[in-house]
Design a protein around this motif. Sequence first.
Motif, PDB file in Angstrom:
ATOM      1  N   LEU A  97      -9.760  65.253 -64.871  1.00  0.00           N
ATOM      2  CA  LEU A  97      -8.406  65.621 -64.697  1.00  0.00           C
ATOM      3  C   LEU A  97      -7.587  64.716 -65.208  1.00  0.00           C
ATOM      4  N   PHE A  98      -7.685  63.442 -64.881  1.00  0.00           N
ATOM      5  CA  PHE A  98      -6.844  62.173 -65.425  1.00  0.00           C
ATOM      6  C   PHE A  98      -6.757  62.097 -66.837  1.00  0.00           C
ATOM      7  N   ARG A  99      -8.027  62.024 -67.386  1.00  0.00           N
ATOM      8  CA  ARG A  99      -8.095  62.031 -68.777  1.00  0.00           C
ATOM      9  C   ARG A  99      -7.844  62.999 -69.779  1.00  0.00           C
ATOM     10  N   ASN A 100      -7.469  63.992 -69.169  1.00  0.00           N
ATOM     11  CA  ASN A 100      -7.104  65.145 -69.778  1.00  0.00           C
ATOM     12  C   ASN A 100      -5.525  65.374 -69.819  1.00  0.00           C
ATOM     13  N   ILE A 138      -6.636  71.831 -92.889  1.00  0.00           N
ATOM     14  CA  ILE A 138      -7.501  70.756 -91.698  1.00  0.00           C
ATOM     15  C   ILE A 138      -6.365  70.661 -90.497  1.00  0.00           C
ATOM     16  N   THR A 139      -5.052  70.971 -90.595  1.00  0.00           N
ATOM     17  CA  THR A 139      -4.280  70.834 -89.447  1.00  0.00           C
ATOM     18  C   THR A 139      -4.580  71.970 -88.423  1.00  0.00           C
ATOM     19  N   ASP A 140      -4.934  72.993 -89.122  1.00  0.00           N
ATOM     20  CA  ASP A 140      -4.952  74.133 -88.373  1.00  0.00           C
ATOM     21  C   ASP A 140      -6.455  74.026 -87.169  1.00  0.00           C
ATOM     22  N   ALA A 141      -7.159  73.033 -87.842  1.00  0.00           N
ATOM     23  CA  ALA A 141      -8.307  72.575 -87.177  1.00  0.00           C
ATOM     24  C   ALA A 141      -8.316  71.632 -85.888  1.00  0.00           C
ATOM     25  N   ILE A 142      -6.910  70.963 -86.010  1.00  0.00           N
ATOM     26  CA  ILE A 142      -6.709  69.616 -84.989  1.00  0.00           C
ATOM     27  C   ILE A 142      -5.634  70.071 -84.032  1.00  0.00           C
ATOM     28  N   PHE A 143      -6.242  69.814 -82.730  1.00  0.00           N
ATOM     29  CA  PHE A 143      -5.607  70.260 -81.520  1.00  0.00           C
ATOM     30  C   PHE A 143      -4.717  68.787 -80.704  1.00  0.00           C
ATOM     31  N   ILE A 144      -4.971  67.742 -81.548  1.00  0.00           N
ATOM     32  CA  ILE A 144      -4.347  66.596 -81.063  1.00  0.00           C
ATOM     33  C   ILE A 144      -3.088  66.802 -81.779  1.00  0.00           C
ATOM     34  N   SER A 145      -1.817  66.781 -81.076  1.00  0.00           N
ATOM     35  CA  SER A 145      -0.531  67.014 -81.607  1.00  0.00           C
ATOM     36  C   SER A 145       0.171  65.688 -81.247  1.00  0.00           C
ATOM     37  N   LYS A 146       1.252  65.510 -82.272  1.00  0.00           N
ATOM     38  CA  LYS A 146       2.316  64.247 -81.973  1.00  0.00           C
ATOM     39  C   LYS A 146       3.304  64.699 -80.512  1.00  0.00           C
ATOM     40  N   GLY A 147       3.529  63.765 -79.775  1.00  0.00           N
ATOM     41  CA  GLY A 147       4.215  64.088 -78.602  1.00  0.00           C
ATOM     42  C   GLY A 147       3.556  64.628 -77.414  1.00  0.00           C
ATOM     43  N   SER A 148       2.143  65.149 -77.520  1.00  0.00           N
ATOM     44  CA  SER A 148       1.656  65.547 -76.347  1.00  0.00           C
ATOM     45  C   SER A 148       0.811  64.286 -75.796  1.00  0.00           C
ATOM     46  N   TYR A 149       0.451  64.690 -74.655  1.00  0.00           N
ATOM     47  CA  TYR A 149      -0.385  63.556 -73.810  1.00  0.00           C
ATOM     48  C   TYR A 149      -1.663  63.394 -74.207  1.00  0.00           C
ATOM     49  N   PHE A 150      -2.299  62.250 -74.313  1.00  0.00           N
ATOM     50  CA  PHE A 150      -3.689  62.170 -74.652  1.00  0.00           C
ATOM     51  C   PHE A 150      -4.640  62.972 -73.735  1.00  0.00           C
ATOM     52  N   ALA A 151      -5.475  63.695 -74.388  1.00  0.00           N
ATOM     53  CA  ALA A 151      -6.357  64.550 -73.869  1.00  0.00           C
ATOM     54  C   ALA A 151      -7.746  64.520 -74.265  1.00  0.00           C
ATOM     55  N   ASP A 152      -8.735  64.381 -73.495  1.00  0.00           N
ATOM     56  CA  ASP A 152     -10.271  64.454 -73.868  1.00  0.00           C
ATOM     57  C   ASP A 152     -10.662  65.578 -74.543  1.00  0.00           C
ATOM     58  N   ASN A 153     -10.157  66.767 -73.807  1.00  0.00           N
ATOM     59  CA  ASN A 153     -10.791  68.039 -74.029  1.00  0.00           C
ATOM     60  C   ASN A 153     -10.081  68.469 -75.331  1.00  0.00           C
ATOM     61  N   THR A 210     -11.222  69.169 -81.068  1.00  0.00           N
ATOM     62  CA  THR A 210     -10.720  69.076 -82.681  1.00  0.00           C
ATOM     63  C   THR A 210     -12.054  68.834 -83.355  1.00  0.00           C
ATOM     64  N   THR A 211     -12.945  68.092 -82.721  1.00  0.00           N
ATOM     65  CA  THR A 211     -14.228  67.662 -83.607  1.00  0.00           C
ATOM     66  C   THR A 211     -15.276  69.012 -83.521  1.00  0.00           C
ATOM     67  N   ARG A 212     -15.110  69.653 -82.606  1.00  0.00           N
ATOM     68  CA  ARG A 212     -15.848  70.907 -82.817  1.00  0.00           C
ATOM     69  C   ARG A 212     -15.426  71.753 -83.752  1.00  0.00           C
ATOM     70  N   TYR A 213     -14.131  71.960 -83.746  1.00  0.00           N
ATOM     71  CA  TYR A 213     -13.343  72.970 -84.853  1.00  0.00           C
ATOM     72  C   TYR A 213     -13.623  72.207 -86.230  1.00  0.00           C
ATOM     73  N   LEU A 214     -13.368  71.030 -86.342  1.00  0.00           N
ATOM     74  CA  LEU A 214     -13.512  70.355 -87.671  1.00  0.00           C
ATOM     75  C   LEU A 214     -15.026  70.533 -88.294  1.00  0.00           C
TER      76      LEU A 214
END
Length: 851
Positions: A231-234, A327-342, A347-351
Motif C-alpha cells: 500500500l505505502f510503496r504503491n 517505447i513510451t507506450d510501454a512505460i507506466f512510470i510518468s512524470k508528476g505521478s507518485y512513485f509506485a512499485d506496481n 513497465t518491465t513486464r510490458y517492455l
Amino acid sequence: MKKLFTKISFIFLIGIVIAACNAEKRVPDGKRLLTKNKILVNGKSTSEENVTNQLYQKPNGKLLGYPLRLNLYNLANLNPDSTYQAKFTADPGKFARKSKWLSAKQVNRLGKSFWYHGIHDFLKKTGEPPVIIDTVKSAKSVSRLKYYYFNNGYFNVDAEYKLDSLKSKKGQIRYTITTGNPYILDTIKTAITTPVLDSLYEASKALSLLKTGKQFKTENFEEEKVRVTNLFRNNGIYYFQPTYMSYNIDTIQKKDKANVDLIINNYSYQDKDSTRTEPFKRFKISDVNVYTDYTANNNAKPIKDSVQYKNFNLYSHEKLQYKPHAITDAIFISKGSYFADNKTVLTTRYLSNLKVFNYPIVQYEIDKRDTTYSSLIAKIYLTPRKKYSFGASADVTHSNIQDIGIAFSPTLSIRNLFKGAETLEISARANLGSSKDLANPKNQFFNVSEYGLDFKLNFPRIFLPFGTEKIIPKSMIPSTLIAIGFSRQTNIGLDKENFTSAFAYNWTPKKNYTARFDLFNAQFVRNLNPDNYFNVYGSSYNALNTLGKTYSVDPTNFDTDGNLIIQNGTSGFTSDVINDNTSLTAADDDYKSVKSIEERRVRLTENSFILATSFTFTKTTKTDLQDNTFYLFKSKIESAGSLLSLISKTSGLATNSNGNYELFNLEYSEYIKSEFDYIKHWDLTKEKVIAVRSFFGIAIPFGNSKNIPFSRSYFAGGSNDNRAWQPYSLGPGSSGGTNDFNEANMKIALSAEFRFKILGQLKGALFADAGNIWNVLDNVTDPKYKFENIKSLQNMALGTGFGLRYDLSFFIVRFDFGFKTFNPAKDSGEKWFKELNISKSVVNFGINYPF
C-alpha cells in the motif's frame, strides 16, 4: 494369445516375488519400522496436511496400500561388490576357471555388470529404505506441532508422543495434542508516527487482515505486513520497508483474548556516525529517462541522440532506432505521478513483452534539484536484442492423424521492423509421420507428410486508425497479429493445400485473463486428389459397392472381379441412382443411402473457403507448470460467412443452381460456432492429483451452408479425448462409427483422472472419459446420428482405464489403456461392461497430460 499369456504370467510372477518380500528385512534388531503416525487433536484423529507436514518422520510410501518402493529396496543387495568377491573366496579355484574363457580383467569387470551390480543400484535408487523409528525425531516433531498450533492462536497447547509397539519389528507413533481454546483478537490499535502513512492506512483499513473477533494466526500478521508495505510503496513511500512495522500483542489479564498494537515508526537513516529519524515522505517522479541502447560496454560513452516525447526523455549512444511512441507506450512510470512499485513491475513486464529488448533495468535516484528531497528520477535501461535471429527446432510429435511424426521448423525473427518495436517471424516447417490407419497401398512407414511456410507480424498495440486507449488501455498489454500461411499435406490420401490468413487483436483484461478478437480468419482448403476418395474411405466404398452390385444397370461400372471401379464406376452408379436410371426411387432406404454417401463424398472432397470472425476469452489461475491446484475456463464464439452473405445480398449477386452464393466460383461456408472448455485440478498432496475436464461445442450451419466443413467439425476418440476409442471412431450418436473418419457438428466431452506416483519419475493414472458427437440442425437425417432432445444424452459413451506416464522433465511420455465401459452403438443389453478385456482395449500414446 501365447504372447499375451506369457506377459500375464511374467507380470504375475513379478507380483509373487514382490509380495513375498519381508518389509522388515532391513530393520536392525532392536529397531522398529514406522508403519503409521497417528495424530489425536483434542481426542479426535486428524490427517490434515498442514498438521502431518510438521512431522520429521513419515512411513514408507505406498501404492494403492502396498509399500512397493520399500520392497524394491529390500530386493537389492546393498553390498554387491562384497557378494561378488565372496564367491571366489568360498571357492578359490572358481576365479581361475572363469579366467580360462574370460580374461582376469573381464572377470573383475563382470562384477560391475548390470546383473551383478547395476540391477542392485537400480533397485536402491528406485526403492526406498525403511523408515526406522527415531525417538529423537519424534521429540522434535512434538516441538514443531506445538509451534504450529501456537502460531494458530493456541497459546496453551500441550503435546506428547508415545511409541506403540506392534508385532514383529513394526511400530507406530501416537501424537496426542491438547490445544485448549484459541486466542481471539480483541482491541486493535495503531500507532503510526508519520501522518501521511496514518492517512493512507486509515483509508484502507477495511482491507486489513487483522480484525476484532478473528482467531489469532501468525500468518495473518505477516500478510498484513506485506499488504501495508505494498500500500505505502504503491503510493509514493519510496523508503518504506516491512521492518518499519511491528506489533505489540498483550494477553495479560485477558482470557483467550489478545489486544494488538500496530506500530509504524518514522524513517531512520544513517548520517555520518549518527542515526537520524524523520517522517516518511511521498516521492513524485520528476523525470523519466530512457536509455535505448544500454550495454555494460557503452555505459561510459557520450549520448549522441536524444528526444523529448510526452514528458519522456529518450537517449541513445548512437542514432535512435525507435519511434518514441513505441517505447513510451510501454512505460507506466510518468512524470508528476507518485512513485509506485506496481508501475515499475508493469513497465518491465510490458517492455519485455515487446520482444525487442532484453529484460529492462529500472532504477530510481533522488533528484538533487528538489530542495525538499522528495522527487525521484526514474532511469530505464534498455538493451536491444539482435535485429535478426535464427532458430530451429526438431520435435517428435503425435496427433490424431499420425501415430508418430518427426517435425523440423527453422525460424527467422526480424525485430523492430518499422522502428515501432514490431516483430516479424518467418517460419518453415516440415513433418514426416507414420499412421497405420491411413490409406497406404505402398506399405510405406512414413506415409504422412507436410511442409509449409508462415509469416507472423506482431504490432505491440491495437492497429486501428482511431485510438482505443479508453476501451483497451495499454495496461492490458494489447497487440495486433497479422498472419498468413501455406501448407501442403499428404495424409489421409486426399492430400490438401491449405492457405490461411488472420488479423487478430490480443490483450489481457486482468491478471490471469486473456482475450483475442479475430477481425477475420480466412482459410482456403484445396483438395489435390479428390478422385482417391473411395480408396481412402473404404467403409463408404464397401457400402456403395454392395448397393451397386444389386442395383447398377451399367456393366461398365464394374471391373473383372465384379466390383465398382474407382472413380468411373462409383460416380457412374451414383449418377444413375440420383438421375432415376435404376429401379430405386427417392422413397427407398437404399436410395437415401446412396445419396448420403454421395453428399458426404462431395463435402469431404470439395474445396472450401471459410471467412470467420471470432472472439476467445480465457481465464486461468495456473501459475506455472508445477501448479496442481488451478482451474482454466475458455470460451469461444465464431461466425463465418455472414459478412460475405450480407455483401452478396446487398449487391444483388445471383445464386448458383444450389441456391447458394459463390466467391471465385466456390461456395463459401456460413455457420455460427460456440465452444466452452473447463479444466480443474485438485492437489491431494504426495503427488496425488485429481483432474477433470468438461467440453461443449456446437457449430450450426445456415444461409449458404447445410453442413460444417470438415476442418471445423468435431470428432471423438483419441489420446486427448475418449481414450477407449481410436480417433474419429466414436459416434456420431449411436451410429457405431461406421465411416472411416466420423465427424459431426456438436460435441460433449467429460473426463476425470486420478494421478499418482508409482516410483521415481514413473506416474500412474486411473481415468474415466464420457462423451460423444452428434449431428444437429444440418442436412443429416439418420436418427442414429442426430441429437434430437435430452434423451439423446443416453448415447454418451463411457470409457475407463489406466495410464502410465514417464516424466522426462521437458515433456511427459504417456500410454493410456482404455476400455469401452458403455458403448452406445451396441444393442440393448450389450452396451454395459461387454468389452472390458485386454484384447478389446485401446492403447493411446501421447505427449504430456491430456488436460
